[in-house]
Design an enzyme around this catalytic site. Structure first.
Site, PDB file in Angstrom:
ATOM      1  N   TYR A 170    -121.969 -87.968  45.831  1.00 17.72           N
ATOM      2  CA  TYR A 170    -123.228 -86.403  46.344  1.00 17.72           C
ATOM      3  C   TYR A 170    -124.637 -86.197  47.022  1.00 17.72           C
ATOM      4  O   TYR A 170    -125.270 -85.919  47.000  1.00 17.72           O
ATOM      5  CB  TYR A 170    -123.380 -86.049  44.986  1.00 17.72           C
ATOM      6  CG  TYR A 170    -121.743 -84.549  44.849  1.00 17.72           C
ATOM      7  CD1 TYR A 170    -120.672 -85.251  44.213  1.00 17.72           C
ATOM      8  CD2 TYR A 170    -122.028 -82.664  44.322  1.00 17.72           C
ATOM      9  CE1 TYR A 170    -119.979 -84.135  43.713  1.00 17.72           C
ATOM     10  CE2 TYR A 170    -121.072 -82.452  44.112  1.00 17.72           C
ATOM     11  CZ  TYR A 170    -120.263 -82.649  43.729  1.00 17.72           C
ATOM     12  OH  TYR A 170    -118.675 -81.951  43.056  1.00 17.72           O
TER      13      TYR A 170
ATOM     14  N   LYS B 125    -113.442 -96.616  39.597  1.00 15.27           N
ATOM     15  CA  LYS B 125    -111.915 -96.667  40.046  1.00 15.27           C
ATOM     16  C   LYS B 125    -112.465 -98.245  40.734  1.00 15.27           C
ATOM     17  O   LYS B 125    -112.899 -98.794  41.665  1.00 15.27           O
ATOM     18  CB  LYS B 125    -112.411 -95.991  40.880  1.00 15.27           C
ATOM     19  CG  LYS B 125    -111.234 -96.359  42.243  1.00 15.27           C
ATOM     20  CD  LYS B 125    -110.242 -95.932  41.929  1.00 15.27           C
ATOM     21  CE  LYS B 125    -108.378 -96.137  42.592  1.00 15.27           C
ATOM     22  NZ  LYS B 125    -107.237 -95.948  41.645  1.00 15.27           N
TER      23      LYS B 125
ATOM     24  N   ASP C  46    -107.281 -92.118  37.980  1.00 17.95           N
ATOM     25  CA  ASP C  46    -106.303 -92.568  38.648  1.00 17.95           C
ATOM     26  C   ASP C  46    -105.341 -91.882  37.074  1.00 17.95           C
ATOM     27  O   ASP C  46    -105.091 -90.893  36.934  1.00 17.95           O
ATOM     28  CB  ASP C  46    -106.010 -92.450  39.727  1.00 17.95           C
ATOM     29  CG  ASP C  46    -105.238 -93.812  39.352  1.00 17.95           C
ATOM     30  OD1 ASP C  46    -106.655 -94.353  38.632  1.00 17.95           O
ATOM     31  OD2 ASP C  46    -105.091 -94.972  40.433  1.00 17.95           O
TER      32      ASP C  46
ATOM     33  N   ASP D 112    -116.862 -84.033  38.668  1.00 18.36           N
ATOM     34  CA  ASP D 112    -116.901 -82.790  38.700  1.00 18.36           C
ATOM     35  C   ASP D 112    -115.207 -82.694  39.606  1.00 18.36           C
ATOM     36  O   ASP D 112    -114.758 -81.263  39.049  1.00 18.36           O
ATOM     37  CB  ASP D 112    -117.311 -82.408  40.127  1.00 18.36           C
ATOM     38  CG  ASP D 112    -116.990 -81.283  40.826  1.00 18.36           C
ATOM     39  OD1 ASP D 112    -117.177 -80.953  40.591  1.00 18.36           O
ATOM     40  OD2 ASP D 112    -116.289 -81.729  41.974  1.00 18.36           O
TER      41      ASP D 112
ATOM     42  N   ASP E 196    -112.788 -79.761  35.920  1.00 19.98           N
ATOM     43  CA  ASP E 196    -111.979 -78.856  36.055  1.00 19.98           C
ATOM     44  C   ASP E 196    -110.375 -78.724  35.378  1.00 19.98           C
ATOM     45  O   ASP E 196    -110.428 -77.458  35.046  1.00 19.98           O
ATOM     46  CB  ASP E 196    -112.088 -78.848  37.755  1.00 19.98           C
ATOM     47  CG  ASP E 196    -112.892 -77.050  38.355  1.00 19.98           C
ATOM     48  OD1 ASP E 196    -114.499 -77.675  38.091  1.00 19.98           O
ATOM     49  OD2 ASP E 196    -112.711 -76.816  39.345  1.00 19.98           O
TER      50      ASP E 196
HETATM   51  C1  IPM Z   1    -119.584 -77.950  39.559  1.00 18.62           C
HETATM   52  C2  IPM Z   1    -119.211 -76.806  41.061  1.00 18.62           C
HETATM   53  C3  IPM Z   1    -120.673 -77.711  41.905  1.00 18.62           C
HETATM   54  C4  IPM Z   1    -120.640 -79.096  42.588  1.00 18.62           C
HETATM   55  C5  IPM Z   1    -120.315 -77.360  43.351  1.00 18.62           C
HETATM   56  C6  IPM Z   1    -120.273 -75.994  43.559  1.00 18.62           C
HETATM   57  C7  IPM Z   1    -121.986 -77.327  44.419  1.00 18.62           C
HETATM   58  O1  IPM Z   1    -118.683 -77.602  41.742  1.00 18.62           O
HETATM   59  O2  IPM Z   1    -120.780 -77.830  39.373  1.00 18.62           O
HETATM   60  O3  IPM Z   1    -119.123 -78.491  39.039  1.00 18.62           O
HETATM   61  O4  IPM Z   1    -119.478 -79.485  42.892  1.00 18.62           O
HETATM   62  O5  IPM Z   1    -121.506 -79.701  41.594  1.00 18.62           O
HETATM   63 MN    MN Z   2    -116.916 -78.366  40.141  1.00 19.67          MN
END
Ligand code: IPM
Ligand code: MN
Length: 369
Positions: free
Chosen positions: A141, A190, A222, A246, A250
């Site tokens: 990032y 990785k 993975d 990240d 999710d």
């Molecule tokens: C998160 C979000 C952010 C990230 C985005 C909105 C930049 O997806 O906080 O997980 O990737 O960190």
């Molecule tokens: Mn995110």
């Protein structure tokens, strides 16, 4: 206790759910005798509209002069065409970096009453209680990207850069968390491909000597992605690089039934923190009173616990959320066969009511969130 909290609602549903966190904090303050004052500032698209920058100086100043920060969400189609240095997301990355919030804690706790909302089989999703510790101010990032010039550019570069010190501090934080949880740490990397992962592994092994009680495991990202949905109960603390964290968080949210349930804390070493839901600004449902405010509300609970050490107060919020879910109330992201569908405002009101009623607190989350 008196605390000053900076509230950055941001964009989209961020504005609706931020109200929920404030209402809940008010209720907690009333019940336990604390004074939480809030002050607002803009970030993301809202800040671009008002100040032509996704992170205005005055927003940063307010955060620096506050005891903690609550953030809703940033982004939306309105700002999608802007060059990358002006996008709303840039404001989020910048505030994390500017405030030194390197440790992102993302607890994934399955509520028993939401089992049927998970796309996983109940016997797999049941009793999951893990914590993703995502490095938040380095890695892919933040490596200097190559500039994109012109339309015919054929090469582009993003850099995964870490210093030893950056890896050491996040790994140490993860070991500390493992010590107060189930003493199991999975480091995700990785290392079969990336040099940065090989250094990450060495540092984990080095740190492990200081925490002999913690069982350490290394896993490729993975394989970890697969195991998260096949054997999620095998995980306790998971520590990993920014982008891996990240993606995995999710994915892990689905164990709990919805991304709308996941809170997070982004911490500096001195305990100062920013608290935000893991989900984004959800422009498709923004302004429709449909967003699930629980991730934001649970983020406020994390703030009480991690920044102010108000554990009982935090648990009163977690318990209220649990009771509301047990009673069958669901926002539309959590569709169930028998649930009672409610909007954002009503969900907030239901949680507030239960905090005000003040039932005795039993530590239902195992005090791990
Ligand atoms: C998160 C979000 C952010 C990230 C985005 C909105 C930049 O997806 O906080 O997980 O990737 O960190
Ligand atoms: Mn995110």
């Amino acid at each position: 206790m008196r605390k000053k909290i900076a509230v950055l609602p941001g964009d989209g549903v961020g504005r609706e759910i931020a109200k929920g966190a404030i209402a809940v904090l008010k209720a907690v303050g009333k019940r336990f005798g604390h004074e939480f004052s809030v002050e607002f500032a803009e970030i993301g698209g809202a800040a671009i509209d008002a100040h032509q920058t996704p992170l205005p100086e005055e927003t940063l100043k307010l955060c620096r002069n506050s005891d903690a920060v609550l953030l809703g969400a940033v982004g939306g189609p309105k700002w999608d065409q802007l060059p990358s240095h002006l996008r709303p997301e840039r404001g989020l990355l910048a505030i994390r970096k500017e405030l030194g919030l390197f440790a992102n804690l993302r607890p994934v706790i399955g509520f028993q009453s939401l089992l049927e909302s998970s796309p996983l089989k109940p016997e797999i999703a049941e009793n999951v209680n893990l914590m993703i510790v995502r490095e938040l101010t380095g890695g892919l990032y933040f490596g200097k990207p190559s500039e994109r010039r012109g339309e015919n550019q054929e090469v582009v570069v993003d850099t995964l850069l870490y210093t030893k010190a950056e890896i050491e501090r996040i790994v140490e934080k993860a070991f500390e968390l493992a010590m107060i949880r189930r003493r199991k740490l999975t480091s995700v990397d990785k290392a079969n491909v990336l040099e940065s992962s090989r250094m990450w592994r060495e540092i984990v092994n080095e740190k492990a000597k200081e925490f002999p009680q913690v069982e350490v495991q290394h896993m490729y990202v993975d394989a970890a992605a697969m195991k998260l949905v096949s054997h999620p109960r095998d995980f306790d603390v998971v520590v990993t690089e920014n982008l891996f964290g990240d993606i995995l968080s999710d994915e892990a949210s689905m164990i709990t039934g919805s991304l709308g349930m996941l809170p997070s804390a982004s911490l500096r070493s001195d305990g100062f923190g920013l608290y935000e839901p893991v989900h984004g600004s959800a422009p498709d449902i923004a302004g429709k009173n449909k967003a699930n405010p629980l991730a934001m509300i649970l983020s406020a609970a994390m703030m009480l616990k991690y920044s102010f050490d108000l554990r009982t107060e935090a648990e009163s919020i977690e318990q209220a959320v649990q009771e509301v879910l047990n009673a069958g109330y669901r926002t539309s992201d959590l569709q169930t066969a028998e649930g009672i569908t409610v909007g954002t405002d009503q969900m907030i009101e239901l949680v507030v009511q239960r905090i005000e009623e003040g039932s005795a607190i039993s530590s239902i989350m195992g005090a791990y969130m």
